[in-house]
Each structure stands twice: as structure tokens, then as C-alpha cells.
Motif scaffolding. Sequence first.
Motif, PDB file in Angstrom:
ATOM      1  N   LEU A  48       3.633  18.425   7.897  1.00 23.52           N
ATOM      2  CA  LEU A  48       3.098  17.505   6.895  1.00 23.52           C
ATOM      3  C   LEU A  48       4.236  16.993   6.024  1.00 23.52           C
ATOM      4  N   LEU A  49       4.366  15.662   5.930  1.00 21.56           N
ATOM      5  CA  LEU A  49       5.351  15.014   5.070  1.00 21.56           C
ATOM      6  C   LEU A  49       4.635  14.294   3.938  1.00 21.56           C
ATOM      7  N   ALA A  50       5.314  14.106   2.813  1.00 22.15           N
ATOM      8  CA  ALA A  50       4.736  13.414   1.659  1.00 22.15           C
ATOM      9  C   ALA A  50       5.822  12.643   0.937  1.00 22.15           C
ATOM     10  N   ASP A  51       5.413  11.661   0.128  1.00 21.57           N
ATOM     11  CA  ASP A  51       6.385  10.940  -0.679  1.00 21.57           C
ATOM     12  C   ASP A  51       6.777  11.787  -1.887  1.00 21.57           C
ATOM     13  N   GLU A  59       0.840  -1.192   0.000  1.00 27.63           N
ATOM     14  CA  GLU A  59       0.000   0.000   0.000  1.00 27.63           C
ATOM     15  C   GLU A  59       0.874   1.240   0.000  1.00 27.63           C
ATOM     16  N   ARG A  60       0.467   2.223  -0.760  1.00 32.76           N
ATOM     17  CA  ARG A  60       1.174   3.490  -0.783  1.00 32.76           C
ATOM     18  C   ARG A  60       0.636   4.385   0.339  1.00 32.76           C
ATOM     19  N   LEU A  61       1.521   4.990   1.107  1.00 32.18           N
ATOM     20  CA  LEU A  61       1.102   5.790   2.259  1.00 32.18           C
ATOM     21  C   LEU A  61       0.805   7.239   1.891  1.00 32.18           C
ATOM     22  N   TRP A  62       1.402   7.750   0.842  1.00 33.71           N
ATOM     23  CA  TRP A  62       1.179   9.088   0.312  1.00 33.71           C
ATOM     24  C   TRP A  62       1.740  10.188   1.205  1.00 33.71           C
ATOM     25  N   ALA A  63       1.185  10.357   2.425  1.00 36.51           N
ATOM     26  CA  ALA A  63       1.567  11.488   3.282  1.00 36.51           C
ATOM     27  C   ALA A  63       1.386  11.093   4.742  1.00 36.51           C
TER      28      ALA A  63
END
Length: 718
Positions: free
Chosen positions: A394-397, A361-365
Amino acid sequence: ALLFQQCSIVVFWSARMASASTSGSVKHGSDGAVMPSNEDVEPLLLFISSAHSAKSSQHDSQNGSPTGEGGVQERASKLRKTQSASELFGAEQSSPSVFEDSHATSSQPDVTGSGRPRRGRPPKPSQSTPSSPSKRDAPVSLSAQFAAASAAAASPAVQPPASSSSSGSSTAAPPSPPRRRGAAGRKRKRESEEDESIPASDDLPSRNSKEAKLTDDAAQSLQRGTQLVVLDAGMGASVANDMLLVGPASKESALSILTQLQKTVQLLAAKLDAMKEQQKLILHQHGDSNSITILLARYKEITAQLEQISLVCRNIHTTRILSVHELFLYQDIQLTLPMLEKQHELLVAELKHHEHPQQHERLWAALVIAKQQFPQTVRQNKPLAGNVPIIVKLLADSCAEFAGLSQVRATLSMHDEKQKRKFMGELLKNEVQDLDLRTGTAEYNLSFVQGTRMSRATVKFSMDVQLKTGKTVTSRSLKVHSEPFIVITNESQWDESEGALIALSAFGERTVTEWPHLCNILQEHVVQELRNNGDPNRPFRALSKCDLEYFHRQFFASKPQVTVNEYNKFWEWFGKAFQVLRFQKHINTLWQLGVVYGFMSREDAAVIVKDVEPGTFLIVFADKYPGQLAIAYVSPKTRGVKHYLIGHYDTGAKKALPAFLFEHPPLTHVVQFTHEFDARGQPQFTVVSKIEAFGRFCPPTHYTKEHTDSELYDPIIA
């Protein structure tokens, strides 16, 4: 062209050998064969190369190919690799020529991924040739660049491959003629090379030049084998060994190790930022699985490095009693590490999802807390200690695209769900904040409207984000919890609440902890609660080594490990004294100035004042009466040391400690702590007059009264 080339070689060789035989400069190999010198080879190679260039230029002009220097270079790079002197003549040279240095066909490994060495245009004899490949070289894949970078990191310089011949002479195969390709074949080859080419990692754009330079420095430092991130058991370096031991056997100071750890964490943060940019470019260009595999291997190395840093910090905190400055370094590392771990998790999940969408699964942020002062005890409707805001980030890929961002909301989350049902109405003030789009952060200056009834609580920060996935928009909810705290409604609840939070940090679910670990946590809370000089990073006074040794000896029998029961007994005494320093501002100020020394046994206090003039006294916390102050003084009548316990009836809401002291004229001078220690670590004192020490807190004449008894007190403590 081949016939012309071979004839040129024979003619040129015959002329040079005739000249050499005349001058006597002919060299012979191990088998007796005549060997050319470098002076013979270099002009010949340049002559052959110019012939090839002219022939290729003529062929290109006839077939409509670009002419001129660029067209010749393009055709020359695709015809064949240029042979070095040893390949042309089948003899080992005594020293490499300029031509070999520029192309390195026999000394450089294959990094193009195609089984062929790199090729370039031969330089002019008068020009110096750099060791790095030319900008006109054939395009190199990103996976090949990664492999080359890893090889460069493993060894300071790339060495030429050893000769396979046991006799020491290597005989290269004769040069093969260039393959003739038709127009369709040349077109297919160009297309295949364009498909395989991916921008090299060194050429990837950075957000700014400073960040790129820091990233390069970080990569070089880590590739050189930085002592702090060596992961194997036999580290070899003294600093790395100290990181694993970090105990009495360690030679490196905690300050040195923590300073290097902090720098390493900063370098890892810069490296993650650079790898995030590289990952974005790779995924946008539908990167091949080889590049993704190499990236995942690098992320695995960073995982091990982060785990190593976390382990070292934990070892330092549990085996060494840290100074205030060292504690601030430790806290800074502890705040940064979770953010790096979360960013690392996002990037790895993105790569794994790209390779196997159904399995990962991709976590995105994600939301993280970049700054907080918890755990601590909070007063109802009062700001947090130090007025330091909570910062949420806020963090993101690498490829996340946001279509919309909501506000960040803070809600109270109770550890005991049964307690949450008892709350009614508003719980928080300033609970909603906008996200700063430039920094990706939101700052909170929270105020708690209601108490938590002596129960632990956390603040849950949450927000909703809309993410673009192709032509659709996906919504996700993000949340993160703060460290625990307790909200009290009055001062009488403070010592119990603070003691529970310290026990939670020191013991967790265990019943035993290390003494240095408890000392460090206790110091963190003292500094956070008692700083009153306006600078949270430079408290005027904290617990000294002598204070901690006194606690250790008096309440824990100097044992290396302490139990929960021993801590509870200690807190029954220290918690009351801590509360006096926390809420009685004039006592806190006197303690910061050293007029109230603080924590010392009755016997040690007697030793300090026994040799001073009569009427001189020392103020400490009574070791048998929690939260009360005691005076050790020299009796003017007997010249002996006496002790007096300052009771609740001596001071109160209308009479502070300075007023009580001015009521008694026989007390003339006070022993003041100078905040210095001798070579043995013992505190240093000075004697000042009572008026000088306490005059600014109250007028001395207002409280002075006559006494007929020359003896001030009788001892109260036996």
C-alpha cells in the motif's frame, strides 16, 4: 553614532597612514589614490562593528528590547548590512579579508528572496569562520533554499560575481545610514519576516538518520550529474552513451550498466522518500505556490530519469543476451520501477490538487505488487514455482491519514470473460490477508482450485480504505492486477500453456521480435521452472550460450529478428524437451549435473565422441524427435560413431534412463559436461564411468543382463 563612526575612521586612518609612510608600506591604486592593506582594514572594521554593537545594545535597553549578546545580534542583523572593505573605501582589494569570507556580502548571491545579502555577526580575529551561514542568520524561505540548492548543483562552488567596471577597479557606493524605525515599524517587520520564513529543506526532519544520509548521498550523486541519469542527447560519458546504444557498438558490459542502474534506482527511491517528507511539511504549513512550483519541477526531473532508466532496460533486454545474474538484476529493476512511478504519481497529483482543487483529482493511495513470479504456468492445487510469495504493498501520498483499512482480497480475473461464466464454486485458497501496518504489505501463498481452461488469467488484489479529509471520512477502493498466468489441471497441458505465455511476453501484439529479447524471456522461464537446488537466485544450470546458438542456427537461420511462425515451430520441438526437464525429476537432475548434455546437433555430438574410447557415449535431445533423448556412442566393433534414439518403449514409468543404460554392458563410460567453457566459448567435457555417473540412481546389478550380440545397436536415425 554616524558622527562617532566617521570620526573614528578619520582618526584611525590618519594614524595608520602616518605609520605606513614612515615604514614605506603605502600602496597606490591605478588612479594614484592611496589604498589600505588588509592589516589596516580588519582592525578598523572590528572597531566600527564593536561601536555599532555597543550603541545598539544601549538603544535596545532603553526601548525594552532584549539585551546581551542575543539582543545585540538580533538588532545588528536588522539594522543594515555590514560593508566589506571595498565598499567602505571604494578600492579593489588584492585578497579577501577574514571579514569578507565570513559574511560574503560581495561574493555570495542573494538567496533570501528579499533583495539583500545574508548577514551575520562579525567573528573575532582569532576564530576561524566557516563558509556556511550561521545558525543565527535571518530565516530563509524554503523556495530560496531550493533555488540555492539548484544553483549549488549546477556548479561545484559559488564564484564571486564579476566586476562591472571595464577598468578592473570597482567603486562601491558609500554606506547609507541605517533607517530609523519606530516600535510599530519594527513589529511589522518582525511579523512579515516570520510569515515569510519556512523551515529550510536541509533542516527538515527525516524518519531516521540512515535514511537521511542515504538521501543526502542520493542528492549529491544526482546533482553531480550521475552518468546513468543524463537526459540530453549529447551525454558525453561512455556509460551514458552505452545506455542509449546498448548494442554491438556499446563498450560497457551489460552487468556494469545494470548494476549502476540498480544503484540509481535505489538512490531515486531514497530521494522520493525525502521529498515526500518535505512535501508533507510544506503542505502542513500551507506552502506558498513558489515552493510547490519548485517541487513540481523536481518531480518532472525524476519523471525524465525514470523514463530514461526504463528505456535503457528495454534496450538492454532487446539487444543483448543476458546472463542469469544480469537477468536477476534486470528483474529487480523492473519490479522496483512501477512502485517508484506510482509513488511519484501520487505525490504529483497531491501537489496539483493543492494548487487547483477543481482541475486535478487527488489520488490519495494506491496498491502495487512488490514481488511476483508471474507470468508462469501454474498447476491446479499446487504452490507457485519456487514457493515465492506474492507481496502486495500500500502506497500513499504525503498527507494521507487513514481512518480504517480493510483486508486485502485476491480474486481471479479471466482474460476472456466468457470463460469466467463457466467457473463454479471456489477458485482460490488463501485469498484474504491482513495488511501488515508496519511495512504496509500483505503476503500471499496462493493456491488455485480450478484450471483456467487454457485461457490467460490474472489475480486482482483489492482493498477498501477510509481517509480523513478534515472532519469527514472518505472511502476509496484500491486494486491492482498481477501479470498473466494459466492454471492447468494435468501435465499434458503444460507445454502449450508455457509456450503461449512466452509468446505473449516476447511478441505481445507484434508478429516479429528481436532474437536477444526472445532468448532472455526463454532463459527467465527456464530458470524459474527448472531450479531445484533450493536457491532461486543461483540456479545450478541454465541455458548456455552454446545452447542458444544451436537454437538460433537450427530453427531461426541465425537471423537477428524472428517471427511468430518461426517461434511456433521452434516451440513444437523445444516445448517437449522443456516439459521432460520440468516433470521428469531424474532427467532434470542428470541435466543439472551435466550427465545429460541436452541441446546439441547430431553432427556436433559425433565430433565430440569420435576420438574417445569404444563404449563411450553422449546423451542429448534428439533434434528431429521432440522430447526424446538420443545416444551418440563409439561402436566397439566398427570403432565408428553411431546414434540411437531412446524410444518410449525403452523407458517408462517402471524403468528410468539409468536402468535402461545398465541393461547394456557395452556402454561403459559417459561424456559429462563440466559446466566450463574454453576461451572460444566451447563447452568442456570429461569422461566418467557409467557406474559413477548413474550408480546412485539405481543399483547396476539389478538391471544388468547378458547380451550375445557384440554390436549394441544399428543406427536408427539415418
